[in-house]
Design a protein around this motif. Structure first.
Motif, PDB file in Angstrom:
ATOM      1  N   GLU A 376      47.850 -25.335 129.922  1.00 19.94           N
ATOM      2  CA  GLU A 376      48.037 -25.817 128.553  1.00 19.94           C
ATOM      3  C   GLU A 376      46.712 -26.282 127.952  1.00 19.94           C
ATOM      4  OE1 GLU A 376      51.066 -28.785 128.576  1.00 19.94           O
ATOM      5  OE2 GLU A 376      52.668 -27.375 129.112  1.00 19.94           O
ATOM      6  N   TYR A 377      45.825 -26.866 128.779  1.00 20.86           N
ATOM      7  CA  TYR A 377      44.522 -27.280 128.270  1.00 20.86           C
ATOM      8  C   TYR A 377      43.631 -26.079 127.967  1.00 20.86           C
ATOM      9  CZ  TYR A 377      44.809 -32.368 128.858  1.00 20.86           C
ATOM     10  OH  TYR A 377      45.112 -33.701 128.725  1.00 20.86           O
ATOM     11  N   ASN A 378      43.816 -24.961 128.669  1.00 20.04           N
ATOM     12  CA  ASN A 378      43.076 -23.743 128.328  1.00 20.04           C
ATOM     13  C   ASN A 378      43.376 -23.331 126.892  1.00 20.04           C
ATOM     14  OD1 ASN A 378      43.484 -22.367 131.628  1.00 20.04           O
ATOM     15  ND2 ASN A 378      41.650 -23.260 130.749  1.00 20.04           N
ATOM     16  N   VAL A 379      44.634 -23.386 126.514  1.00 19.11           N
ATOM     17  CA  VAL A 379      45.039 -22.992 125.168  1.00 19.11           C
ATOM     18  C   VAL A 379      44.435 -23.934 124.130  1.00 19.11           C
ATOM     19  CG1 VAL A 379      47.008 -22.630 123.624  1.00 19.11           C
ATOM     20  CG2 VAL A 379      47.171 -21.962 126.027  1.00 19.11           C
ATOM     21  N   LEU A 380      44.417 -25.221 124.460  1.00 20.40           N
ATOM     22  CA  LEU A 380      43.894 -26.223 123.529  1.00 20.40           C
ATOM     23  C   LEU A 380      42.377 -26.366 123.613  1.00 20.40           C
ATOM     24  CD1 LEU A 380      46.605 -28.980 124.130  1.00 20.40           C
ATOM     25  CD2 LEU A 380      46.456 -27.389 122.196  1.00 20.40           C
ATOM     26  N   LYS A 381      41.755 -25.648 124.561  1.00 14.62           N
ATOM     27  CA  LYS A 381      40.301 -25.693 124.765  1.00 14.62           C
ATOM     28  C   LYS A 381      39.810 -27.091 125.133  1.00 14.62           C
ATOM     29  CE  LYS A 381      39.438 -21.762 121.720  1.00 14.62           C
ATOM     30  NZ  LYS A 381      38.675 -21.228 120.580  1.00 14.62           N
ATOM     31  N   LYS A 382      40.620 -27.785 125.927  1.00 17.40           N
ATOM     32  CA  LYS A 382      40.257 -29.116 126.371  1.00 17.40           C
ATOM     33  C   LYS A 382      39.629 -29.068 127.761  1.00 17.40           C
ATOM     34  CE  LYS A 382      43.601 -31.933 123.801  1.00 17.40           C
ATOM     35  NZ  LYS A 382      44.640 -32.997 123.938  1.00 17.40           N
ATOM     36  N   LEU A 383      38.776 -30.040 128.040  1.00 19.66           N
ATOM     37  CA  LEU A 383      38.125 -30.124 129.341  1.00 19.66           C
ATOM     38  C   LEU A 383      38.993 -30.898 130.332  1.00 19.66           C
ATOM     39  CD1 LEU A 383      34.461 -31.081 128.356  1.00 19.66           C
ATOM     40  CD2 LEU A 383      35.471 -28.822 128.571  1.00 19.66           C
ATOM     41  N   GLY A 384      38.934 -30.460 131.598  1.00 21.10           N
ATOM     42  CA  GLY A 384      39.469 -31.255 132.702  1.00 21.10           C
ATOM     43  C   GLY A 384      40.955 -31.505 132.637  1.00 21.10           C
ATOM     44  N   GLY A 385      41.320 -32.751 132.986  1.00 25.44           N
ATOM     45  CA  GLY A 385      42.724 -33.132 132.992  1.00 25.44           C
ATOM     46  C   GLY A 385      43.500 -32.506 134.139  1.00 25.44           C
ATOM     47  N   ASN A 386      44.812 -32.701 134.104  1.00 21.81           N
ATOM     48  CA  ASN A 386      45.699 -32.159 135.134  1.00 21.81           C
ATOM     49  C   ASN A 386      46.931 -31.540 134.495  1.00 21.81           C
ATOM     50  OD1 ASN A 386      46.604 -31.543 137.696  1.00 21.81           O
ATOM     51  ND2 ASN A 386      47.462 -33.572 138.083  1.00 21.81           N
ATOM     52  N   PRO A 387      46.720 -30.554 133.602  1.00 25.42           N
ATOM     53  CA  PRO A 387      47.845 -29.965 132.873  1.00 25.42           C
ATOM     54  C   PRO A 387      48.587 -28.928 133.706  1.00 25.42           C
ATOM     55  CG  PRO A 387      45.829 -28.880 132.239  1.00 25.42           C
ATOM     56  CD  PRO A 387      45.430 -29.970 133.199  1.00 25.42           C
ATOM     57  N   PRO A 388      49.835 -28.624 133.350  1.00 29.55           N
ATOM     58  CA  PRO A 388      50.580 -27.547 134.015  1.00 29.55           C
ATOM     59  C   PRO A 388      50.208 -26.190 133.433  1.00 29.55           C
ATOM     60  CG  PRO A 388      51.956 -28.570 132.360  1.00 29.55           C
ATOM     61  CD  PRO A 388      50.654 -29.333 132.360  1.00 29.55           C
ATOM     62  N   LEU A 389      50.790 -25.140 133.994  1.00 30.90           N
ATOM     63  CA  LEU A 389      50.551 -23.781 133.508  1.00 30.90           C
ATOM     64  C   LEU A 389      51.384 -23.494 132.270  1.00 30.90           C
ATOM     65  CD1 LEU A 389      50.608 -21.749 136.876  1.00 30.90           C
ATOM     66  CD2 LEU A 389      48.621 -22.703 135.677  1.00 30.90           C
ATOM     67  N   THR A 390      50.894 -22.543 131.478  1.00 32.73           N
ATOM     68  CA  THR A 390      51.697 -21.989 130.392  1.00 32.73           C
ATOM     69  C   THR A 390      52.592 -20.893 130.965  1.00 32.73           C
ATOM     70  OG1 THR A 390      50.083 -20.252 129.898  1.00 32.73           O
ATOM     71  CG2 THR A 390      49.777 -22.384 128.792  1.00 32.73           C
ATOM     72  N   GLU A 391      53.390 -20.284 130.116  1.00 34.19           N
ATOM     73  CA  GLU A 391      54.236 -19.178 130.584  1.00 34.19           C
ATOM     74  C   GLU A 391      53.377 -18.014 131.068  1.00 34.19           C
ATOM     75  OE1 GLU A 391      57.033 -17.078 132.032  1.00 34.19           O
ATOM     76  OE2 GLU A 391      57.428 -19.089 131.234  1.00 34.19           O
ATOM     77  N   TYR A 392      52.247 -17.771 130.378  1.00 36.87           N
ATOM     78  CA  TYR A 392      51.324 -16.727 130.842  1.00 36.87           C
ATOM     79  C   TYR A 392      50.779 -17.079 132.236  1.00 36.87           C
ATOM     80  CZ  TYR A 392      51.131 -14.519 126.219  1.00 36.87           C
ATOM     81  OH  TYR A 392      51.446 -13.860 125.068  1.00 36.87           O
ATOM     82  N   GLY A 393      50.448 -18.353 132.421  1.00 33.79           N
ATOM     83  CA  GLY A 393      49.941 -18.785 133.716  1.00 33.79           C
ATOM     84  C   GLY A 393      50.976 -18.640 134.815  1.00 33.79           C
ATOM     85  N   ARG A 394      52.238 -18.929 134.506  1.00 34.01           N
ATOM     86  CA  ARG A 394      53.294 -18.780 135.520  1.00 34.01           C
ATOM     87  C   ARG A 394      53.513 -17.310 135.867  1.00 34.01           C
ATOM     88  NH1 ARG A 394      55.128 -23.311 132.624  1.00 34.01           N
ATOM     89  NH2 ARG A 394      56.300 -22.056 131.111  1.00 34.01           N
ATOM     90  N   GLU A 395      53.357 -16.442 134.866  1.00 35.62           N
ATOM     91  CA  GLU A 395      53.477 -15.014 135.148  1.00 35.62           C
ATOM     92  C   GLU A 395      52.337 -14.557 136.060  1.00 35.62           C
ATOM     93  OE1 GLU A 395      54.438 -11.049 135.403  1.00 35.62           O
ATOM     94  OE2 GLU A 395      55.656 -12.773 134.810  1.00 35.62           O
ATOM     95  N   TYR A 396      51.138 -15.085 135.842  1.00 33.30           N
ATOM     96  CA  TYR A 396      50.027 -14.740 136.728  1.00 33.30           C
ATOM     97  C   TYR A 396      50.298 -15.208 138.148  1.00 33.30           C
ATOM     98  CZ  TYR A 396      45.455 -14.630 138.921  1.00 33.30           C
ATOM     99  OH  TYR A 396      44.424 -14.393 139.799  1.00 33.30           O
ATOM    100  N   SER A 397      50.885 -16.368 138.297  1.00 36.16           N
ATOM    101  CA  SER A 397      51.165 -16.880 139.644  1.00 36.16           C
ATOM    102  C   SER A 397      52.112 -15.947 140.391  1.00 36.16           C
ATOM    103  CB  SER A 397      51.735 -18.296 139.567  1.00 36.16           C
ATOM    104  OG  SER A 397      53.039 -18.304 139.021  1.00 36.16           O
ATOM    105  N   ARG A 398      53.070 -15.351 139.660  1.00 38.20           N
ATOM    106  CA  ARG A 398      53.982 -14.398 140.314  1.00 38.20           C
ATOM    107  C   ARG A 398      53.227 -13.138 140.744  1.00 38.20           C
ATOM    108  NH1 ARG A 398      57.795 -16.930 136.672  1.00 38.20           N
ATOM    109  NH2 ARG A 398      56.991 -15.771 134.890  1.00 38.20           N
ATOM    110  N   ARG A 399      52.349 -12.668 139.895  1.00 35.34           N
ATOM    111  CA  ARG A 399      51.566 -11.469 140.234  1.00 35.34           C
ATOM    112  C   ARG A 399      50.592 -11.753 141.372  1.00 35.34           C
ATOM    113  NH1 ARG A 399      50.314  -8.617 134.341  1.00 35.34           N
ATOM    114  NH2 ARG A 399      52.405  -8.950 133.464  1.00 35.34           N
ATOM    115  N   LEU A 400      50.023 -12.950 141.380  1.00 37.09           N
ATOM    116  CA  LEU A 400      49.101 -13.300 142.458  1.00 37.09           C
ATOM    117  C   LEU A 400      49.832 -13.352 143.798  1.00 37.09           C
ATOM    118  CD1 LEU A 400      46.239 -14.162 143.288  1.00 37.09           C
ATOM    119  CD2 LEU A 400      46.942 -16.541 142.912  1.00 37.09           C
ATOM    120  N   GLY A 401      51.056 -13.848 143.794  1.00 40.52           N
ATOM    121  CA  GLY A 401      51.825 -13.873 145.032  1.00 40.52           C
ATOM    122  C   GLY A 401      52.031 -12.484 145.602  1.00 40.52           C
TER     123      GLY A 401
END
Length: 586
Positions: A376-401
């Motif tokens: 979520e911080y990637n989308v907002l262009k924010k530094l650092g933090g501990n945000p969760p994945l977006t839906e695109y990020g969750r789809e990547y996690s499935r492909r990475l598996g």
């Protein structure tokens, strides 16, 4: 003076930052100042090659082999309107460019420290000059070991490290005296070269006394590594160290160098495992003639090399443990760290050398590097933090598996092999690895891809700027943004980290990476992976902050003891996302 008066005086002081034209711009110090410890010089102008990811969701091999280099230039340090000297070609100052204004005289500090103390990333500059002599029978990986050690000392400790191939000094006429003298002269030139940064304060204190006898006692950190690319051809050379007499002569000659204090360390590689020796021979042959060999040819080559090794062993004298060489400093590496014997090893850098050499090996090794999926911080262009994945990020996690199961955990023949998985402690990397399967294999002895969480792999800490965008930083803290642009590798975020801090905390983790033979999938962050990628791809650390580590892409790096350069393969897994970071990202 009252506290209020003191505060008023501090607020009235303006530090100066030299801009690209040589003029000075005012910089008012912030509440906490600017903790910008790091290391030298401007990062190079080279930029990493970028690629345009395909929209196809299937893994694609994008490119192979990437490398980078940085050119070094002469620089001078100005004192007032004059110059106190100029570095020789190839030298660097031991402080970050963004610290430069702190070393200039001001009305409240007219006699500043001209060179600040080194930080962890420059610990290689601390100590005596060292000469390491690689010993051992043929096909033990002496070239590989010298190359990896040079890389490690330069990248993680900032040591000025140079390799000298004894075979380059072998005389065609067989005159050992001329070849000995030539190499001695080159060693002297390298080791005697002054470290201008370390001696700046002495020079100023002595008002330019160029012959101060204390110069030879100033820290240097220069490391010369002697090795023979052809053990048989260099055997008779004194610098090969192939006998007790030759080792004694090396120590005597180096101790006689004028105005140079040298510590000699012999490093002997010993292999007792016949299968390991055979594997080394085959990889050495394959590296020089990369063609498939039939069984009979392979057997003939191994037999020929074994004959050469036996002949060399008959005349070679190993480091003696009968007490006759106890006054020498040496390291014996038996079967690449399975057993390590050290004698008379003292000092910070020698101890780091022992630790590093205890972990490396000549076997083929593959490392898979990938950033977390889009957060979520990637989308907002924010530094650092501990945000969760977006839906695109969750789809990547499935492909990475799926990729981990079908690629990372398989060898060239398609057979399942033990593999490892590392993530940072932040939730976006753990979520990215959540679909990687963990079956129990090898008859119940190996838990496949069991996730190990390392805080060392966490993203660079932006301190007071965590959760901010670069636009916000530029608007609210313009001078800090300017300092970072001027010196991205050395700049430290206020109450945060610099790239050199990141290099220091990744040092022990790289030791562990070097030690394994199983494929490793590392799920981490952009800045962290830039450092790891640059180290393994032999890219100068000044260029590490410029490397492009794209989202939703896996970088596979393969290397072994007999490949001159690592092999890089890129796999874009998708899904396609819009660029989420500005140029001045972490």
């Amino acid at each position: 003076m009252t506290e209020q008066g003191m505060v008023g005086m501090v607020e009235s002081v303006q530090c100066k930052v030299r801009d690209s034209t040589g003029m000075y711009a005012s910089r008012a110090p912030g509440i906490y100042g600017s903790p910008t410890n790091g290391v030298y010089g401007s990062p190079g102008k080279h930029m990493a090659n970028r690629h345009n990811a395909s929209e196809d969701d299937k893994p694609k091999r994008l490119s192979t082999n990437s490398n980078g280099s940085v050119s070094k230039h002469k620089r001078s340090v100005s004192a007032g309107g004059g110059s106190i000297g100029e570095e020789e070609e190839g030298e660097d100052y031991s402080y970050v460019e963004s610290q430069k204004h702190l070393l200039e005289p001001t009305h409240y500090n007219p006699l500043p420290n001209r060179v600040p103390p080194p930080i962890a990333a420059l610990a290689g500059n601390i100590g005596e000059r060292h000469v390491l002599v690689m010993l051992g029978l043929p096909c033990r990986g002496k070239m590989f070991t010298s190359r990896r050690l040079q890389r490690y000392l330069k990248f993680f400790h900032g040591a000025d490290c140079r390799r000298f191939d004894v075979c380059d000094y072998t005389s065609d006429e067989g005159s050992e005296s001329s070849s000995f003298t030539d190499l001695f002269d080159d060693l002297y030139k390298f080791l005697h070269k002054e470290d201008w940064s370390a001696q700046t304060n002495i020079r100023l204190y002595e008002d330019g006394d160029m012959d101060d006898p204390r110069k030879k006692n100033v820290d240097s950190g220069r490391v010369a590594i002697l090795f023979a690319s052809d053990s048989e051809a260099a055997f008779q050379e004194t610098w090969s160290g192939s006998s007790k007499e030759r080792r004694r002569l090396i120590c005597e000659q180096l101790s006689s160098m004028r105005d140079v204090r040298v510590k000699v360390i012999f490093v002997e590689l010993i292999c007792t495992d016949p299968e390991l020796i055979k594997s080394n021979i085959l990889r050495k042959v394959h590296a020089s003639v990369p063609t498939e060999l039939d069984d009979s040819t392979r057997g003939a080559i191994v037999a020929e090399w074994e004959k050469k090794i036996i002949g060399y062993r008959r005349k070679y004298v190993t480091m003696q443990d009968d007490g006759s060489e106890d006054d020498l400093s040496y390291i014996k590496l038996i079967d690449y760290g399975e057993k390590v014997v050290t004698n008379s090893i003292h000092g910070y850098l020698p101890m780091r050398i022992v630790q590093f050499l205890s972990n490396i090996h000549t076997k083929s090794h593959s490392i898979y590097l990938t950033r977390h999926g889009q957060s979520e911080y990637n989308v907002l262009k924010k530094l650092g933090g501990n945000p969760p994945l977006t839906e695109y990020g969750r789809e990547y996690s499935r492909r990475l598996g799926k990729f981990a199961k079908e690629v990372c955990c398989k060898n060239a023949q398609g057979q399942e092999v033990p593999a490892r998985l590392w993530t940072s402690s932040l939730q976006r990397t753990i979520e990215t690895a959540q679909y990687v399967p963990h079956p129990v294999i090898c008859e119940g002895t190996w838990h496949q891809m069991s996730n190990r969480v390392y805080r060392n792999l966490d993203e660079i800490f932006a301190g007071e700027y965590e959760g901010m965008t670069y636009d916000q930083i530029e608007k609210r803290h313009g001078t800090e943004a300017t300092l970072r642009k001027m010196d991205k590798i050395g700049y430290r975020y206020p109450r945060g980290e610099s790239y050199f801090d990141l290099i220091a905390r990744l040092d022990p983790l790289v030791h562990e990476l070097e030690s394994y033979t199983e494929p490793i999938l590392v799920v981490s962050h952009q800045a962290t992976l830039r450092v790891i990628y640059s180290y393994f791809m032999d890219i100068d650390r000044e260029l590490a902050p410029k490397q492009d580590i794209s989202l939703h892409t896996v970088f596979k790096i393969t290397y072994d003891g007999f490949l001159e350069q690592p092999v890089l393969e890129k796999f874009y897994l998708g899904p396609e996302v819009a660029p989420t970071h500005q140029t001045e990202t972490k």
